[in-house]
Design a protein around this motif. Structure first.
Motif, short mmCIF file in Angstrom:
data_model
loop_
_atom_site.label_atom_id
_atom_site.label_comp_id
_atom_site.label_asym_id
_atom_site.label_seq_id
_atom_site.Cartn_x
_atom_site.Cartn_y
_atom_site.Cartn_z
N THR A 11 -4.56 6.91 3.05
CA THR A 11 -5.81 6.75 3.80
C THR A 11 -5.83 7.69 5.00
O THR A 11 -4.82 8.32 5.33
N GLY A 29 -3.25 0.46 3.53
CA GLY A 29 -2.86 1.75 3.01
C GLY A 29 -1.83 2.37 3.94
O GLY A 29 -1.24 1.68 4.78
N GLY A 63 0.80 -1.22 0.00
CA GLY A 63 0.00 0.00 0.00
C GLY A 63 0.84 1.28 0.00
O GLY A 63 0.59 2.20 -0.77
N ILE A 94 -1.23 4.14 -1.39
CA ILE A 94 -2.67 4.18 -1.13
C ILE A 94 -2.84 5.04 0.11
O ILE A 94 -2.60 4.58 1.23
N ILE A 100 -5.45 7.84 -4.30
CA ILE A 100 -4.58 6.82 -4.89
C ILE A 100 -3.96 7.44 -6.14
O ILE A 100 -4.51 7.36 -7.24
N THR A 136 -10.57 -2.09 -1.82
CA THR A 136 -9.34 -1.72 -2.52
C THR A 136 -9.52 -1.90 -4.03
O THR A 136 -9.16 -1.02 -4.82
N PHE A 159 -10.12 5.72 2.25
CA PHE A 159 -9.20 6.23 1.23
C PHE A 159 -9.20 7.74 1.21
O PHE A 159 -10.24 8.37 1.34
#
Ligand code: ASP
Ligand code: MG
Length: 418
Positions: A104, A139, A97, A102, A116, A157, A113
């Protein structure tokens, strides 16, 4: 290049043979000309084991370390999947992640989230990599710590990547071949659906049909991601499985598309509550603060001759998950002790279940509730609480009749025929 997201759940990557089987499916899509983002879960059972290790080590564990431990299951699968693809001659690499990244929130074990960014993966695709294998469920927070999204989070995801990378489709490979009209383990006549609307899927997902994490469906609905559920154990093509899609993509809907149930329900009744403005707020406020997820609510209003004089009183009944009963009782008893509410008795029934019929067709067709009640009456099933929404009718019944009720409703709405 057109891009696909393919997600493999825990049972689809449970051992090295299954990882190889999943990798074959990925390779086939690459041969068809797609770039592929593969999202993997941990091998089945792994996350539970990791959670167990955390709990055995530390009772009131540090949530950041919990996430650091439980996120590791997906890292293993991502690396193994990338290796297997390389062995097959497919240019692939794994991504944790934080490497994507990613991004978060820092709500550990329930992170959401934030963004991304596409740059890193896009650069690798441009270099000639055909597959990015991304660890699901995890993440990185603004503080740079590893986060997880909550159990079942890899589905979410997958949908988030499909939205961020404008994927043609998001295929969720699992151990069932699609979404059914009801649970086939309970009802032999359950039928696989070719299509189901996002909203119906949301109701079914939150009602306990565990095929997809609810949040993944919400996200797919918001970003109009074409979501497909299909089996990793069968030969599949672009028509396999169940497509979860926009209402407009469904030609014609029956009044009811599916029957859902939830076993772990409890019913709590506060007997003889004073009927006055503010009483519901005084009851449900403390329950909300205690983190009780109240679902159905009924209030009966009656004039009662109470302690010698007539006054308006009511019985207030609600349902909540069985494992929250203790918390609910404590919150209500404290409110009573603080004199913000009064009641004569608090009656708990933990032997109930919720059965619901769901369908977007209900919006335009009347009589669904009546047909449901008639079907239950014919089986002598007593209804304890009723709740309705635009596309759903739910009843609370004795748990021992749950399976019978599901079967009777499946028949009553002829869900076995397409
Ligand atoms: N492995 C995680 C879980 O078991 C996430 C997932 O598989 O979706 O909850
Ligand atoms: Mg899952």
């Amino acid at each position: 290049m057109p891009l696909l997201v393919m997600k493999f759940g825990g049972t689809s990557v449970a051992d090295l043979d299954r990882i190889a089987n999943a990798a074959e499916k990925v390779k086939r899509e690459v041969e068809r000309g797609y770039d592929v983002i593969v999202i993997v879960s941990a091998m089945s059972g792994k996350t539970n084991e990791l959670v167990g290790w955390v709990e055995q080590t530390s009772h009131l564990y540090d949530a950041r370390e919990y996430d650091a431990v439980v996120a590791s299951g997906e890292n293993v699968t991502a690396g193994l999947m990338a290796l297997r693809l390389q062995e097959m001659g497919v240019p692939a690499r794994s991504w944790q992640g934080w490497q994507v990244p990613i991004n978060t929130t820092s709500a550990h074990s329930a992170a959401r989230f934030v963004s991304i960014p596409r740059e890193n993966l896009d650069a690798k695709f441009a270099e000639g990599f055909k597959v990015a294998v991304v660890a699901g469920f995890q993440g990185v927070s603004e503080e740079g710590r590893i986060t997880t999204l909550g159990r079942g989070g890899s589905d979410t995801t997958a949908v988030a990547f499909a939205a961020a990378f404008d994927a043609e489709r998001c295929d969720i490979y699992t151990d069932v071949d699609g979404v059914y009209t009801t649970d086939p383990r309970i009802c032999g006549k359950a039928r696989k659906l070719d299509r189901i609307a996002f909203e119906e899927m949301l109701e079914l997902a939150s009602l306990g049909a565990k095929v997809l994490q609810t949040r993944s469906v919400e996200l797919a609905m918001r970003y109009k991601v074409k979501l497909r559920v299909l089996s990793s154990f069968e030969d599949t093509d672009e028509n396999s499985g169940t497509l979860v899609c926009d209402e407009e993509d469904i030609m014609e809907s029956k009044a009811v598309s599916g029957v859902a149930y939830s076993r772990d329900e409890a019913k709590i009744t506060l007997v003889t509550v004073e009927d006055r403005p503010g009483i519901a707020a005084a009851i449900f406020g403390p329950l909300a603060e205690a983190g009780v997820n109240v679902d159905m609510i009924v209030q009966n209003i009656s004039e009662k001759n109470y302690e010698g004089h007539t006054m308006a009183v009511t019985d207030m009944t609600f349902s909540c998950p069985t494992n929250q009963v203790a918390r609910a009782k404590k919150a209500l008893e404290e409110a009573r002790a603080a004199k913000t509410i009064s009641y004569d008795d608090l009656v708990v029934d933990t032997e109930v279940a919720k059965v619901s019929v769901v369908g977007i067709g209900m919006r335009s067709q009347s009589g669904v509730a009546a047909r449901m009640f008639a079907a239950l009456a014919a089986e002598n099933v007593n209804i304890k609480v009723i709740a309705t929404s635009e596309i759903k009718v739910s009843v609370l019944i004795d748990r021992k009749y749950m399976e019978l009720a599901v079967q009777a409703l499946h028949d009553a709405f002829a869900l076995d025929v397409a």
